[in-house]
Structures are given as C-alpha cells and as structure tokens.
Design an enzyme around this catalytic site. Sequence first.
Site, PDB file in Angstrom:
ATOM      1  CB  SER A  97      50.937  58.982  47.033  1.00  0.00           C
ATOM      2  OG  SER A  97      50.681  59.428  48.345  1.00  0.00           O
ATOM      3  CB  CYS A  98      52.536  63.709  44.266  1.00  0.00           C
ATOM      4  SG  CYS A  98      53.808  63.640  45.553  1.00  0.00           S
ATOM      5  CB  THR A  99      47.560  64.370  42.054  1.00  0.00           C
ATOM      6  OG1 THR A  99      47.195  63.217  42.815  1.00  0.00           O
ATOM      7  CG2 THR A  99      46.795  64.370  40.744  1.00  0.00           C
ATOM      8  CD  GLU A 158      52.529  62.934  40.513  1.00  0.00           C
ATOM      9  OE1 GLU A 158      51.671  62.071  40.794  1.00  0.00           O
ATOM     10  OE2 GLU A 158      52.446  64.115  40.890  1.00  0.00           O
TER      11      GLU A 158
END
Length: 491
Positions: A2-4, A94
């Site tokens: 999970s990333c942003t 991402e």
Amino acid sequence: MSCTTILVGKNASFDGSTIIARNEDCPSGEFCEKRFSVSNAAGKKTYKSVIGHLEVPLPDGGGRYTCMPNADLKEGLWEAAGVNAHNVAMTATETLTTNERVLAADPLVAYKAAVGEPGQDGYEAEQVGGIGEEDMVTLVLPYATSARDGVLRLGALLERYGTYEMNGIAFSDVDEIWWLETVGGHHWIARRVPDDCYVTMPNQLGLDSFDLDDALGEGREHLCSPDLREFIQKNHLDLSLDGELNPRDAFGSRSDADHVYNTPRAWDMQRWLNPSAGPWETAAAHEEFGPESDRLPWCRVPERKITIEDVKYVLSLHYQGTVYDPYGHIGTPATRGLYRPIGINRNCQLAVLQIRPYVDEKRRALQWIALGSNAFNALVPFFTQVDEVPAYVSSTPRTVTTDSFYWANRLIGAMADASYSACLPHVERYQEKLQSEATRLVHECDEAAGDPAAANQAIADAARKRTDCLLGHVLFARSAEMRNGFSRSDN
C-alpha cells in the site's frame, strides 16, 4: 504494497522543479525497515529476482543511482525510489487495483514452484514469475537517460517478461514527468503529466483519459503497448458510450473496498490543494466532491504553486479538520476510523524526488527522505550525485538503535501516537526547524558550488541532533502519562 503518490509538474511547483513523491507503506501487520543508499550497476551482467526467480540480462551502460532498499533482503532489494547519474528520477511502485475482465484477458505472471522431482510422475517444472515492485528500480533506473526513456525500457521489460502485480510507476527529469500503469500481465499505458498540474494516486488505477491515437502514433503525451488497441477491442474492455477511452473504467476497479481504502486519500489531498473547488467537507460521500466519489480527476491545476512542504503535508494527512481524523475530537468513534489515512503507522519511507532546473547538474537533484510514520517525522534533503550517503541514514541494523534515523523515527512515532496532544507541539517544532535548517544547508551548497557529499553530512548531523532532541521530549511526555504515576512526591 500500500502506498500513496503525488506528482507535481514543473509549472505547478514553487520553483519550476519537477517533483515526484511516494509513501512506501508496509503491508498490514508488518513494519519494513528501510535505508537510504547509493548503488552502481556498472559492470553488472545479470539480475535475478527473489520473489519471481526471474533472471534478466542487463545491458551495458548502467551507472550510479540513489535508492531506498530494504534493510532485510529476504524478499529482495525493493530499491523503491532514487535518482541516477543523468538526473532521472524514478519511484516504484504504487500498487494498483484492476478487474476480472483484464485479468482474464491477460493473466498476471505469478511464480509457481516446481511440483515433485524430475522424472517422477506428475512432475511440473518451476514457472518463473514476471517482474514486480522488488525489481523495477534495479532493472530500469541505472539505464534511463530521460523520463521517457525510463518508460520505454520498463514497457519493453513488461512486454517480454510480464508482471505478477498491477502497479503504477513515475519517472521524471528536469523537463517532464511520466506516469506508467500496468494493465494485466504484459500490457501498459503511460501518460505525460501536464506541466501545470499535480496528480494524486491512492492505490487505484488512476488514469481517467487516454489518447490511443497519440500513444500509437507520435507518442507526444501518451505511450502504450504496441497491441493495446487490439487488446481492448478483442476483450471488449472499453466501457465508454462516446468512444473516449477511460482507462479507469476499462482497466481499473470500482469496489466497496476502494471507497474505504483508496478514494478518500485522493479526496484528502485534493481538498487541501484545491480548497475552493469543493464543497469538500459538506458533500455526500458519493457526490462529485465526496470522499467516496468515483469522479475525482487524475490530475488538477492547483490553486497556487505547490511547495515541498505541501508535498510532505499531503503525504502525511490523516483527515485533519474532518470527522474522519483518528486523532480528532469531532465526529464519532465510527467516523474517526472509517477511512484509511495517508499518514499511517505503516509508512516505512517517503521519497520526494526534486529535479531543479536552476542548479548545475552536479547539484540539480535532491532526494528528500522521511522514515517511519509521516504524522510524526520530518523531511530531509540529500544531494544525489554522490558515491555514498551518511551512515545515520544508510545504516539500518536489525537491532533497534537511536544511531539509525529509521529506528529513531519509529520510536518517536510509537510514543507520540500514544500521547498525541502532549507530543504534537514538539513534533511540529521539530519538523519546521529541521526542514528549515536542512534547506539552508542546501542553499549554502548551491551558492558556493560546494561539495554535495560534505553538505549531505552536515544535513545528516543536523537531522541527528534535532531527532535526538525530539526523542527526549517525546519520551518525557510519554513517561509523564504512564498509568502508574502518582501526584504525591517524597522529595
């Protein structure tokens, strides 16, 4: 993983830089130790992945690059983000969502272990996997001569070897930013970020418009797999009524989980950078400006130019000022835990890659790094055209120690979270003072045409001094709130 991600075009940034930035977050229940490093691909002939067991021959011409690898290499390097000797930046990846139609048409290339032994009945040979987040920076960044060149190299690797996951990858140089999204096992699309826009990416396939004619023709603003048009037509993937391809509809997802885990993060970033575009806080969840809206655009023109501090702030957001803030006092216990924040306990590293057009090439690129939970850490810049980086940021042993920037930040975050109100003033002063001091040291190096390695060491020394000081303040505040405290003193 999970990333942003946020991407800022050169005409949307405060100083004309291209800026690409991404939080790397650990999976639920894990905390992945990271470190800042310099690697060199010169002379390396082959690469073999740990997860996919894939061996890839490497071309000549590889060079030096910065990166953010795992400290524990049991699952491979995971070099995450960096800048190479050509001042080309890359952040990967991402993790993106997709749909059943795409996976049926072009399945992901997953590793399968051998079954049995050769010569035995039922023996099945090992099936190597494609490339993934573990591999992409290592396979592409050392060889890219421009952002566009990075897209084309990664695209060729995807077409040849496939991938075992859906991912988005950003590339930048001093002039351009490109965003690539994988489509199924072997296909991909990429779009140039408009110079006057920023892009928000929260673990969903994000592109909401795409010009196939340009991608398969001149390739000025769009690029893609050479057979993408036929792939879309054969598998009936275009869901548009007007013939204008929307990749988010064709290749992405629109699930209930997206509306809790992904979309609200884009909403939180866009409401901060375009506050007048709303109504943001008063819109119903699924309306155009609500936190579960499927119509939030991939890119926007900001209301004012975006600074490095803005990038850090939006990649640390936890819905401040809304009923969704887990540290807030408005709303209800249910609303305060409804949506997944950007600044989360499982942030392991943030890389902000800034390519500055007004500085000579030796000092042009900065890799700003933050480690641990972004709600409690500070962003620190380092010059990238160096052969090594200071030990305080490059050394992350398996044993917890305050000699490591990573571990010091993890300790601060864990304690400050439990005493949020008491610790927040100390954290805010730390963030402002450290980033101001580090930026001043960058300016001094720029103006004196100084040694980037020496400047990096001075920045690391400042980071250690101020981080140790914050650790002391947070430890005191947390100790004062221990349950076994008692007001009567015997001295």
